[in-house]
Motif scaffolding. Structure first.
Motif, PDB file in Angstrom:
ATOM      1  N   ILE A 112       0.837  -1.193   0.000  1.00 37.89           N
ATOM      2  CA  ILE A 112       0.000   0.000   0.000  1.00 37.89           C
ATOM      3  C   ILE A 112       0.879   1.253   0.000  1.00 37.89           C
ATOM      4  O   ILE A 112       1.797   1.387   0.813  1.00 37.89           O
ATOM      5  CB  ILE A 112      -0.915   0.033   1.247  1.00 37.89           C
ATOM      6  N   ASN A 113       0.560   2.181  -0.889  1.00 37.76           N
ATOM      7  CA  ASN A 113       1.197   3.498  -0.894  1.00 37.76           C
ATOM      8  C   ASN A 113       0.198   4.479  -0.300  1.00 37.76           C
ATOM      9  O   ASN A 113      -0.755   4.897  -0.966  1.00 37.76           O
ATOM     10  CB  ASN A 113       1.580   3.911  -2.314  1.00 37.76           C
ATOM     11  N   CYS A 114       0.392   4.855   0.962  1.00 35.59           N
ATOM     12  CA  CYS A 114      -0.618   5.646   1.662  1.00 35.59           C
ATOM     13  C   CYS A 114      -0.773   7.043   1.086  1.00 35.59           C
ATOM     14  O   CYS A 114      -1.778   7.715   1.338  1.00 35.59           O
ATOM     15  CB  CYS A 114      -0.312   5.708   3.149  1.00 35.59           C
ATOM     16  N   GLU A 115       0.198   7.497   0.300  1.00 28.13           N
ATOM     17  CA  GLU A 115       0.099   8.823  -0.289  1.00 28.13           C
ATOM     18  C   GLU A 115      -0.613   8.805  -1.650  1.00 28.13           C
ATOM     19  O   GLU A 115      -0.733   9.846  -2.298  1.00 28.13           O
ATOM     20  CB  GLU A 115       1.495   9.433  -0.425  1.00 28.13           C
ATOM     21  N   ALA A 116      -1.086   7.628  -2.050  1.00 26.95           N
ATOM     22  CA  ALA A 116      -1.742   7.506  -3.355  1.00 26.95           C
ATOM     23  C   ALA A 116      -3.169   8.036  -3.349  1.00 26.95           C
ATOM     24  O   ALA A 116      -3.761   8.227  -4.407  1.00 26.95           O
ATOM     25  CB  ALA A 116      -1.735   6.046  -3.804  1.00 26.95           C
ATOM     26  N   ALA A 117      -3.746   8.248  -2.164  1.00 27.12           N
ATOM     27  CA  ALA A 117      -5.129   8.728  -2.071  1.00 27.12           C
ATOM     28  C   ALA A 117      -5.299   9.517  -0.785  1.00 27.12           C
ATOM     29  O   ALA A 117      -4.586   9.274   0.194  1.00 27.12           O
ATOM     30  CB  ALA A 117      -6.105   7.548  -2.114  1.00 27.12           C
ATOM     31  N   PRO A 184       2.915   0.600  13.498  1.00 24.26           N
ATOM     32  CA  PRO A 184       4.231   1.107  13.092  1.00 24.26           C
ATOM     33  C   PRO A 184       4.301   1.460  11.618  1.00 24.26           C
ATOM     34  O   PRO A 184       5.003   2.407  11.221  1.00 24.26           O
ATOM     35  CB  PRO A 184       5.189  -0.031  13.424  1.00 24.26           C
ATOM     36  N   TRP A 185       3.584   0.714  10.774  1.00 27.69           N
ATOM     37  CA  TRP A 185       3.549   1.042   9.348  1.00 27.69           C
ATOM     38  C   TRP A 185       2.946   2.427   9.144  1.00 27.69           C
ATOM     39  O   TRP A 185       3.489   3.260   8.417  1.00 27.69           O
ATOM     40  CB  TRP A 185       2.748  -0.007   8.590  1.00 27.69           C
ATOM     41  N   LEU A 186       1.827   2.702   9.810  1.00 28.43           N
ATOM     42  CA  LEU A 186       1.168   3.992   9.670  1.00 28.43           C
ATOM     43  C   LEU A 186       2.045   5.119  10.218  1.00 28.43           C
ATOM     44  O   LEU A 186       2.179   6.179   9.589  1.00 28.43           O
ATOM     45  CB  LEU A 186      -0.176   3.971  10.407  1.00 28.43           C
ATOM     46  N   ARG A 187       2.647   4.892  11.371  1.00 27.24           N
ATOM     47  CA  ARG A 187       3.453   5.938  12.005  1.00 27.24           C
ATOM     48  C   ARG A 187       4.787   6.143  11.306  1.00 27.24           C
ATOM     49  O   ARG A 187       5.488   7.118  11.578  1.00 27.24           O
ATOM     50  CB  ARG A 187       3.680   5.602  13.486  1.00 27.24           C
ATOM     51  N   GLY A 188       5.113   5.294  10.371  1.00 28.71           N
ATOM     52  CA  GLY A 188       6.342   5.447   9.612  1.00 28.71           C
ATOM     53  C   GLY A 188       6.250   6.497   8.522  1.00 28.71           C
ATOM     54  O   GLY A 188       7.247   6.797   7.855  1.00 28.71           O
ATOM     55  N   GLY A 189       5.066   7.058   8.321  1.00 29.37           N
ATOM     56  CA  GLY A 189       4.877   8.080   7.281  1.00 29.37           C
ATOM     57  C   GLY A 189       3.748   9.012   7.669  1.00 29.37           C
ATOM     58  O   GLY A 189       3.326   9.059   8.824  1.00 29.37           O
ATOM     59  N   ALA A 190       3.259   9.761   6.694  1.00 25.32           N
ATOM     60  CA  ALA A 190       2.147  10.664   6.955  1.00 25.32           C
ATOM     61  C   ALA A 190       0.857   9.870   7.039  1.00 25.32           C
ATOM     62  O   ALA A 190       0.670   8.888   6.325  1.00 25.32           O
ATOM     63  CB  ALA A 190       2.058  11.705   5.840  1.00 25.32           C
ATOM     64  N   GLY A 191      -0.035  10.282   7.908  1.00 24.79           N
ATOM     65  CA  GLY A 191      -1.317   9.599   8.007  1.00 24.79           C
ATOM     66  C   GLY A 191      -2.029   9.925   9.297  1.00 24.79           C
ATOM     67  O   GLY A 191      -1.454   9.791  10.383  1.00 24.79           O
ATOM     68  N   GLU A 210      -7.132  15.548   8.097  1.00 26.48           N
ATOM     69  CA  GLU A 210      -5.920  15.762   7.326  1.00 26.48           C
ATOM     70  C   GLU A 210      -5.666  14.565   6.422  1.00 26.48           C
ATOM     71  O   GLU A 210      -5.886  13.417   6.807  1.00 26.48           O
ATOM     72  CB  GLU A 210      -4.719  15.949   8.269  1.00 26.48           C
ATOM     73  N   ALA A 211      -5.187  14.834   5.235  1.00 26.00           N
ATOM     74  CA  ALA A 211      -4.879  13.758   4.284  1.00 26.00           C
ATOM     75  C   ALA A 211      -3.404  13.345   4.419  1.00 26.00           C
ATOM     76  O   ALA A 211      -2.550  14.199   4.671  1.00 26.00           O
ATOM     77  CB  ALA A 211      -5.151  14.240   2.857  1.00 26.00           C
ATOM     78  N   PRO A 212      -3.123  12.059   4.246  1.00 28.98           N
ATOM     79  CA  PRO A 212      -4.095  10.974   4.047  1.00 28.98           C
ATOM     80  C   PRO A 212      -4.775  10.613   5.365  1.00 28.98           C
ATOM     81  O   PRO A 212      -4.125  10.476   6.398  1.00 28.98           O
ATOM     82  CB  PRO A 212      -3.228   9.826   3.531  1.00 28.98           C
ATOM     83  N   CYS A 213      -6.084  10.478   5.302  1.00 27.20           N
ATOM     84  CA  CYS A 213      -6.909  10.197   6.471  1.00 27.20           C
ATOM     85  C   CYS A 213      -7.330   8.733   6.463  1.00 27.20           C
ATOM     86  O   CYS A 213      -7.904   8.254   5.477  1.00 27.20           O
ATOM     87  CB  CYS A 213      -8.139  11.106   6.465  1.00 27.20           C
ATOM     88  N   PHE A 214      -7.059   8.040   7.552  1.00 27.79           N
ATOM     89  CA  PHE A 214      -7.402   6.623   7.690  1.00 27.79           C
ATOM     90  C   PHE A 214      -8.596   6.518   8.631  1.00 27.79           C
ATOM     91  O   PHE A 214      -8.484   6.806   9.830  1.00 27.79           O
ATOM     92  CB  PHE A 214      -6.213   5.837   8.227  1.00 27.79           C
ATOM     93  N   ILE A 215      -9.749   6.128   8.081  1.00 26.02           N
ATOM     94  CA  ILE A 215     -10.996   6.064   8.838  1.00 26.02           C
ATOM     95  C   ILE A 215     -11.146   4.649   9.392  1.00 26.02           C
ATOM     96  O   ILE A 215     -11.282   3.683   8.640  1.00 26.02           O
ATOM     97  CB  ILE A 215     -12.187   6.425   7.941  1.00 26.02           C
ATOM     98  N   LEU A 216     -11.132   4.551  10.716  1.00 27.69           N
ATOM     99  CA  LEU A 216     -11.109   3.254  11.390  1.00 27.69           C
ATOM    100  C   LEU A 216     -12.466   2.935  11.998  1.00 27.69           C
ATOM    101  O   LEU A 216     -13.018   3.731  12.756  1.00 27.69           O
ATOM    102  CB  LEU A 216     -10.030   3.286  12.481  1.00 27.69           C
ATOM    103  N   VAL A 217     -13.010   1.748  11.668  1.00 29.17           N
ATOM    104  CA  VAL A 217     -14.232   1.253  12.305  1.00 29.17           C
ATOM    105  C   VAL A 217     -13.938  -0.118  12.907  1.00 29.17           C
ATOM    106  O   VAL A 217     -13.055  -0.835  12.446  1.00 29.17           O
ATOM    107  CB  VAL A 217     -15.420   1.161  11.324  1.00 29.17           C
TER     108      VAL A 217
END
Length: 264
Positions: A112-117, A184-191, A210-217
């Motif tokens: 996954i490239n978290c900056e792609a969206a 750790p994957w998420l905290r390794g970059g923007a998100g 803020e983007a990229p925004c990870f919506i957790l349910v």
């Protein structure tokens, strides 16, 4: 390659029937997709089935002809059989006239490239494949990058999940991970990690997304564990005007995703 199957005891029929079961899907690394619309969605997304199984004497259709040509060009297999055998394969009394067999793809988190969206959907311990498919469909609708499944979720390659996604399983990135690997994957970059919550939450409308925004349910019945919520950068609450004390997990994700989309 084209072949005919006329017997219920044919080994191919037994194999295809077995793909209805998660254990056999995982062992084989393949899954079933029923219906021309979903097969066309897959083709348009660049995914061609290894096999298609079609009912004999079906009505001709240009999409089937195009799909057949691409399967033949890729070295796949085209099977014709009776509607009764198709029913046996799918387990549905009203089976559609064409079924595809696809290879499962790599769902490792590091793909996954978290900056792609600007938006990503994340589901923890989601057990209902219908909710999972609906979240994929929602992700497609809001232009999300994809869906990340945390811990023990329903199988995204089940017939129910694929059907509920309305083809979005082919258009959305899909990853599976444990929470201890995801953080750790998420905290390794923007998100920014955002969850619907009642703990120290702010109203979801007008919150600072803020983007990229990870919506957790979380899980349909238990919600998110407290320590998972504590890890979130932002916790938001949605008002309940009636007697219900919560929304369906997939519905909550959709409401929040559209608000995030408007606020970015």
């Amino acid at each position: 390659m084209r072949k005919q199957i006329t017997g219920f005891s044919n080994p191919t029929v037994k194999y295809l029937r077995s793909l209805r079961d998660k254990k056999h899907r995982k062992r084989a690394g393949q899954f079933l997709v029923e219906g021309l619309r979903l097969l066309e969605d897959a083709r348009e997304s660049g995914r061609i089935p290894r096999q298609i199984v079609m009912a004999e004497n079906r009505d001709p259709h240009p999409l089937i002809e195009r799909l057949e040509a691409e399967i033949a060009a890729s070295g796949g297999e085209i099977i014709e059989t009776s509607p009764d055998i198709l029913t046996k394969i799918t387990g549905k009394s009203n089976a559609q006239s064409v079924v595809g067999v696809f290879d499962e793809w790599d769902t490792a988190l590091d793909r996954i490239n978290c900056e792609a969206a600007p938006i990503w959907l994340v589901a923890q311990a989601l057990r209902d494949p219908g909710n999972l498919g609906t979240m994929l469909r929602t992700g497609d609708a809001v232009g999300a990058g994809g869906l990340i499944l945390i811990d023990d979720c329903a199988d995204p390659f089940s017939a129910e999940g694929v059907r509920a996604s309305m083809g979005a399983v082919f258009t959305q990135s899909l990853a599976q991970a444990r929470w201890e690997d995801f953080v750790p994957w998420l905290r390794g970059g923007a998100g920014q990690l955002v969850a619907a919550s009642l703990r120290d939450a702010v109203p979801y409308r007008g919150a600072s997304y803020e983007a990229p925004c990870f919506i957790l349910v979380g899980n349909e019945s238990q919600g998110l564990p407290e320590d998972y919520e504590a890890e979130c950068d932002l916790r938001v609450t949605m008002p309940m005007r009636g007697r219900a004390d919560s929304l369906n997990a997939a519905v909550a994700a959709a409401v929040l995703a559209y608000e995030v989309l408007a606020g970015l």
